[in-house]
Design an enzyme around this catalytic site. Sequence first.
Site, PDB file in Angstrom:
ATOM      1  N   TRP A 263       0.947  -1.163  -0.004  1.00 46.84           N
ATOM      2  CA  TRP A 263      -0.026  -0.015  -0.146  1.00 46.84           C
ATOM      3  C   TRP A 263       0.813   1.330  -0.183  1.00 46.84           C
ATOM      4  CZ3 TRP A 263      -0.929   4.153   3.242  1.00 46.84           C
ATOM      5  CH2 TRP A 263      -1.842   4.870   2.919  1.00 46.84           C
TER       6      TRP A 263
ATOM      7  N   ASP B 256      -6.106  -3.354  -1.527  1.00 44.12           N
ATOM      8  CA  ASP B 256      -6.476  -3.573  -0.230  1.00 44.12           C
ATOM      9  C   ASP B 256      -6.758  -2.416   0.607  1.00 44.12           C
ATOM     10  OD1 ASP B 256      -6.458  -5.823   1.393  1.00 44.12           O
ATOM     11  OD2 ASP B 256      -4.335  -5.423   2.138  1.00 44.12           O
ATOM     12  N   ASP B 257      -6.881  -1.186  -0.046  1.00 45.64           N
ATOM     13  CA  ASP B 257      -7.243  -0.031   0.561  1.00 45.64           C
ATOM     14  C   ASP B 257      -9.073  -0.194   1.323  1.00 45.64           C
ATOM     15  OD1 ASP B 257      -6.310   3.326   0.664  1.00 45.64           O
ATOM     16  OD2 ASP B 257      -8.622   2.722   0.973  1.00 45.64           O
ATOM     17  N   LEU B 258      -9.024   0.045   2.374  1.00 48.17           N
ATOM     18  CA  LEU B 258     -10.473  -0.227   2.843  1.00 48.17           C
ATOM     19  C   LEU B 258     -11.545   0.817   2.367  1.00 48.17           C
ATOM     20  CD1 LEU B 258     -12.281  -1.771   4.796  1.00 48.17           C
ATOM     21  CD2 LEU B 258     -11.708  -0.188   6.734  1.00 48.17           C
ATOM     22  N   SER B 259     -11.073   2.073   1.951  1.00 48.52           N
ATOM     23  CA  SER B 259     -11.928   2.841   1.343  1.00 48.52           C
ATOM     24  C   SER B 259     -12.037   2.773  -0.091  1.00 48.52           C
ATOM     25  CB  SER B 259     -11.277   4.410   1.567  1.00 48.52           C
ATOM     26  OG  SER B 259     -10.959   4.723   2.983  1.00 48.52           O
TER      27      SER B 259
END
Length: 228
Positions: free
Chosen positions: A150, A169-172
């Site tokens: 990331w 893989d970024d939650l947002s």
Amino acid sequence: MTLDIEEKEEIVTSLTKAEIHLSGLDENWKRLVKLVGNYRPNRSMEKKEPYEELIRAVASQQLHSKAANAIFNRFKSISNNGQFPTPEEIRDMDFEIMRACGFSARKIDSLKSIAEATISGLIPTKEEAERLSNEELIERLTQIKGIGRWTVEMLLIFSLNRDDVMPADDLSIRNGYRYLHRLPKIPTKMYVLKHSEICAPFRTAAAWYLWKTSKLADYTKPVRPKKH
């Protein structure tokens, strides 16, 4: 060093092409682009070295911007030139002095690893980085302690201005896909990777629009599972 006029014009052209491409993918993307508006990313107009960007990224991890800036200003003040510390300075810097700046022991370890990797040549210069592909840079830089995929993806997007990066893989980003596809729960990293393929070669623009979904009027937060 800042971008010249020709480079800036190329960026503007790229932004327009990205909007057109995404709007033409399907009705979901067409609606999202219309709701969010014109693609206006935070492009870097200064050609900072990857070493400096990685140091900044690690230094500010898990901190609010105000706290991160305070720590970083203390860090710069102990440099011999009062500016950004050199790799050699960080490598040789006393542990307790770095602790006094506000860094945790884990971050100090990572900062020194970045300094060593720069001195050894593992971390490329800006000029060298521009000749490497996204995956080549990710593979190379994630060998360094404290640097994950990331972090390198953020370097690619915000420092190197790469057009085709999707931080899956970024939650947002995953929440953005939940909104885009009207899903009942947050999708997986693999879902994002699969469904973002159609966004190439403008996956960075797609990520920007997905990041913006949380500000839209009809956005709803994901429902957390009830505790029994």
